[in-house]
Design a protein around this motif. Structure first.
Motif, PDB file in Angstrom:
ATOM      1  N   UNK A 115       0.863  -1.177   0.000  1.00  0.00           N
ATOM      2  CA  UNK A 115       0.000   0.000   0.000  1.00  0.00           C
ATOM      3  C   UNK A 115       0.900   1.227   0.000  1.00  0.00           C
ATOM      4  N   UNK A 116       0.280   2.414  -0.149  1.00  0.00           N
ATOM      5  CA  UNK A 116       1.067   3.637  -0.115  1.00  0.00           C
ATOM      6  C   UNK A 116       0.258   4.745   0.528  1.00  0.00           C
ATOM      7  N   UNK A 117       0.916   5.542   1.346  1.00  0.00           N
ATOM      8  CA  UNK A 117       0.343   6.743   1.948  1.00  0.00           C
ATOM      9  C   UNK A 117       1.211   7.912   1.509  1.00  0.00           C
ATOM     10  N   UNK A 118       0.607   8.927   0.890  1.00  0.00           N
ATOM     11  CA  UNK A 118       1.389  10.036   0.368  1.00  0.00           C
ATOM     12  C   UNK A 118       0.922  11.374   0.900  1.00  0.00           C
ATOM     13  N   UNK A 119       1.875  12.262   1.151  1.00  0.00           N
ATOM     14  CA  UNK A 119       1.611  13.576   1.729  1.00  0.00           C
ATOM     15  C   UNK A 119       1.986  14.670   0.739  1.00  0.00           C
ATOM     16  N   UNK A 120       1.011  15.473   0.321  1.00  0.00           N
ATOM     17  CA  UNK A 120       1.234  16.578  -0.599  1.00  0.00           C
ATOM     18  C   UNK A 120       1.833  16.064  -1.917  1.00  0.00           C
ATOM     19  N   UNK A 121       3.059  16.462  -2.283  1.00  0.00           N
ATOM     20  CA  UNK A 121       3.596  15.918  -3.534  1.00  0.00           C
ATOM     21  C   UNK A 121       3.763  14.406  -3.436  1.00  0.00           C
ATOM     22  N   UNK A 122       4.012  13.899  -2.213  1.00  0.00           N
ATOM     23  CA  UNK A 122       4.024  12.455  -2.032  1.00  0.00           C
ATOM     24  C   UNK A 122       2.662  11.837  -2.291  1.00  0.00           C
ATOM     25  N   UNK A 123       1.600  12.636  -2.048  1.00  0.00           N
ATOM     26  CA  UNK A 123       0.267  12.185  -2.408  1.00  0.00           C
ATOM     27  C   UNK A 123       0.091  12.093  -3.911  1.00  0.00           C
ATOM     28  N   UNK A 124       0.715  13.040  -4.634  1.00  0.00           N
ATOM     29  CA  UNK A 124       0.714  12.975  -6.097  1.00  0.00           C
ATOM     30  C   UNK A 124       1.431  11.700  -6.559  1.00  0.00           C
ATOM     31  N   UNK A 125       2.589  11.437  -5.970  1.00  0.00           N
ATOM     32  CA  UNK A 125       3.327  10.227  -6.326  1.00  0.00           C
ATOM     33  C   UNK A 125       2.499   8.979  -6.013  1.00  0.00           C
ATOM     34  N   UNK A 126       1.818   8.986  -4.856  1.00  0.00           N
ATOM     35  CA  UNK A 126       1.001   7.838  -4.485  1.00  0.00           C
ATOM     36  C   UNK A 126      -0.160   7.646  -5.464  1.00  0.00           C
ATOM     37  N   UNK A 127      -0.790   8.744  -5.874  1.00  0.00           N
ATOM     38  CA  UNK A 127      -1.880   8.662  -6.846  1.00  0.00           C
ATOM     39  C   UNK A 127      -1.358   8.076  -8.159  1.00  0.00           C
ATOM     40  N   UNK A 128      -0.222   8.600  -8.598  1.00  0.00           N
ATOM     41  CA  UNK A 128       0.390   8.075  -9.819  1.00  0.00           C
ATOM     42  C   UNK A 128       0.720   6.591  -9.665  1.00  0.00           C
ATOM     43  N   UNK A 129       1.300   6.226  -8.530  1.00  0.00           N
ATOM     44  CA  UNK A 129       1.661   4.824  -8.303  1.00  0.00           C
ATOM     45  C   UNK A 129       0.434   3.919  -8.375  1.00  0.00           C
ATOM     46  N   UNK A 130      -0.682   4.406  -7.869  1.00  0.00           N
ATOM     47  CA  UNK A 130      -1.909   3.605  -7.895  1.00  0.00           C
ATOM     48  C   UNK A 130      -2.366   3.300  -9.318  1.00  0.00           C
ATOM     49  N   UNK A 131      -2.011   4.190 -10.264  1.00  0.00           N
ATOM     50  CA  UNK A 131      -2.413   3.971 -11.660  1.00  0.00           C
ATOM     51  C   UNK A 131      -1.473   3.031 -12.402  1.00  0.00           C
ATOM     52  N   UNK A 132      -0.296   2.756 -11.826  1.00  0.00           N
ATOM     53  CA  UNK A 132       0.733   2.014 -12.551  1.00  0.00           C
ATOM     54  C   UNK A 132       1.106   0.682 -11.917  1.00  0.00           C
ATOM     55  N   UNK A 133       0.836   0.512 -10.620  1.00  0.00           N
ATOM     56  CA  UNK A 133       1.306  -0.664  -9.897  1.00  0.00           C
ATOM     57  C   UNK A 133       0.156  -1.311  -9.118  1.00  0.00           C
ATOM     58  N   UNK A 134       0.266  -2.610  -8.845  1.00  0.00           N
ATOM     59  CA  UNK A 134      -0.823  -3.326  -8.168  1.00  0.00           C
ATOM     60  C   UNK A 134      -0.830  -3.088  -6.660  1.00  0.00           C
ATOM     61  N   UNK A 135      -1.120  -1.870  -6.265  1.00  0.00           N
ATOM     62  CA  UNK A 135      -1.197  -1.529  -4.848  1.00  0.00           C
ATOM     63  C   UNK A 135      -2.590  -1.856  -4.327  1.00  0.00           C
ATOM     64  N   UNK A 136      -2.645  -2.506  -3.184  1.00  0.00           N
ATOM     65  CA  UNK A 136      -3.945  -2.881  -2.621  1.00  0.00           C
ATOM     66  C   UNK A 136      -4.702  -1.662  -2.115  1.00  0.00           C
ATOM     67  N   UNK A 137      -3.979  -0.662  -1.644  1.00  0.00           N
ATOM     68  CA  UNK A 137      -4.618   0.529  -1.088  1.00  0.00           C
ATOM     69  C   UNK A 137      -3.679   1.710  -1.213  1.00  0.00           C
ATOM     70  N   UNK A 138      -4.275   2.891  -1.412  1.00  0.00           N
ATOM     71  CA  UNK A 138      -3.514   4.138  -1.450  1.00  0.00           C
ATOM     72  C   UNK A 138      -4.307   5.197  -0.692  1.00  0.00           C
ATOM     73  N   UNK A 139      -3.629   5.891   0.227  1.00  0.00           N
ATOM     74  CA  UNK A 139      -4.204   7.055   0.896  1.00  0.00           C
ATOM     75  C   UNK A 139      -3.409   8.277   0.470  1.00  0.00           C
ATOM     76  N   UNK A 140      -4.090   9.251  -0.094  1.00  0.00           N
ATOM     77  CA  UNK A 140      -3.396  10.420  -0.619  1.00  0.00           C
ATOM     78  C   UNK A 140      -3.899  11.680   0.083  1.00  0.00           C
ATOM     79  N   UNK A 141      -2.979  12.339   0.791  1.00  0.00           N
ATOM     80  CA  UNK A 141      -3.283  13.580   1.487  1.00  0.00           C
ATOM     81  C   UNK A 141      -2.976  14.764   0.587  1.00  0.00           C
ATOM     82  N   UNK A 142      -3.987  15.558   0.283  1.00  0.00           N
ATOM     83  CA  UNK A 142      -3.886  16.814  -0.473  1.00  0.00           C
ATOM     84  C   UNK A 142      -2.809  16.787  -1.560  1.00  0.00           C
TER      85      UNK A 142
END
Length: 239
Positions: A115-142
């Motif tokens: 899974x991935x939890x991303x904060x601000x630009x890390x949230x952008x990276x997490x959102x992107x990762x969710x579109x490209x990799x088989x992550x079970x869950x992603x939490x994206x903060x702002x």
């Protein structure tokens, strides 16, 4: 739960030097799911490492990748105007190709499910990762800049356009007073998530960075609710 933490160098295909990663995990031995933690533009700061520690205390291996590793080692910037200026400069060097290589190396290095939890630009990276990799869950903060090409992570097409690639569950957390999001942008993001397994949470009277307890943008009620939602998401999806 007692935790341990350490730094680890992870080899990345195509990089001259390995990527450094901060790893926090329960002290008791055993295999457990991995939660990647995407940093703010300030790098692998004490604050972001403390978020990883909190996640590890829930029973996961939490890993903060140093996505700036091609520009320097373990960069940690102050949350000041100067730090933001330097952070924007560093973000101009973070590309999708580099992030793809970094994430692939991390998923190979650490056991799943992931899974991935991303904060601000890390949230952008997490959102992107969710579109490209088989992550079970992603939490994206702002997550900033999802709808435009301001940073290389949003090129050649805005990251929001990649939304149909999300396969796992997504938790989107933002305040309605966040300077990076107009009401129209929030409506656009919410509309694009139709058809995706997700929860979209907008906190009233809440600014960008509400989760960071070290800054005056901290909003404890929203932060506590957000972490409770993250805790539930990980428990449900990382079984």
């Amino acid at each position: 739960m007692k935790i341990e933490n350490h730094w680890l160098d992870v080899p990345v295909d195509g990089s001259a030097e390995p990527m450094s990663a901060y790893v926090a995990q329960p002290a008791e031995p055993g295999l457990r799911p991995t939660v990647l933690v995407g940093f703010e533009m300030f790098g692998v700061t004490d604050y972001v490492r403390s978020v990883a520690d909190r996640i590890a205390a829930l029973g996961y291996t939490a890993v903060v990748p140093d996505f700036y590793h091609r520009s320097g080692r373990r960069i940690s910037l102050p949350a000041t105007a100067e730090g933001r200026t330097r952070g924007l400069d560093l973000l101009s060097e973070v590309t999708r190709d580099g992030v793809d290589r970094d994430l692939r190396a991390l998923l190979d290095e650490f056991p799943g499910p992931h899974a991935m939890v991303g904060l601000s630009v890390g949230g952008h990276i997490a959102y992107y990762a969710a579109t490209q990799f088989p992550l079970a869950a992603v939490a994206t903060f702002y997550p900033g800049w999802l709808t435009d090409d301001t940073i290389p992570l949003g090129r050649p097409t805005p990251t929001l356009d990649l939304t149909p690639g999300i396969k796992g569950r997504l938790l989107f957390l933002v305040g309605d007073g966040d300077h990076l999001f107009t009401p129209a942008v929030l409506d656009e993001i919410a509309g694009r998530l139709d058809g995706v397994d997700h929860e979209f949470v907008v906190y009233p009277d809440t600014p960008h960075g509400f989760f960071c307890h070290e800054r005056d943008t901290y909003r404890p009620d929203a932060a506590d609710d957000a972490f409770a939602r993250v805790t539930a998401l990980l428990a449900e999806q990382l079984r």
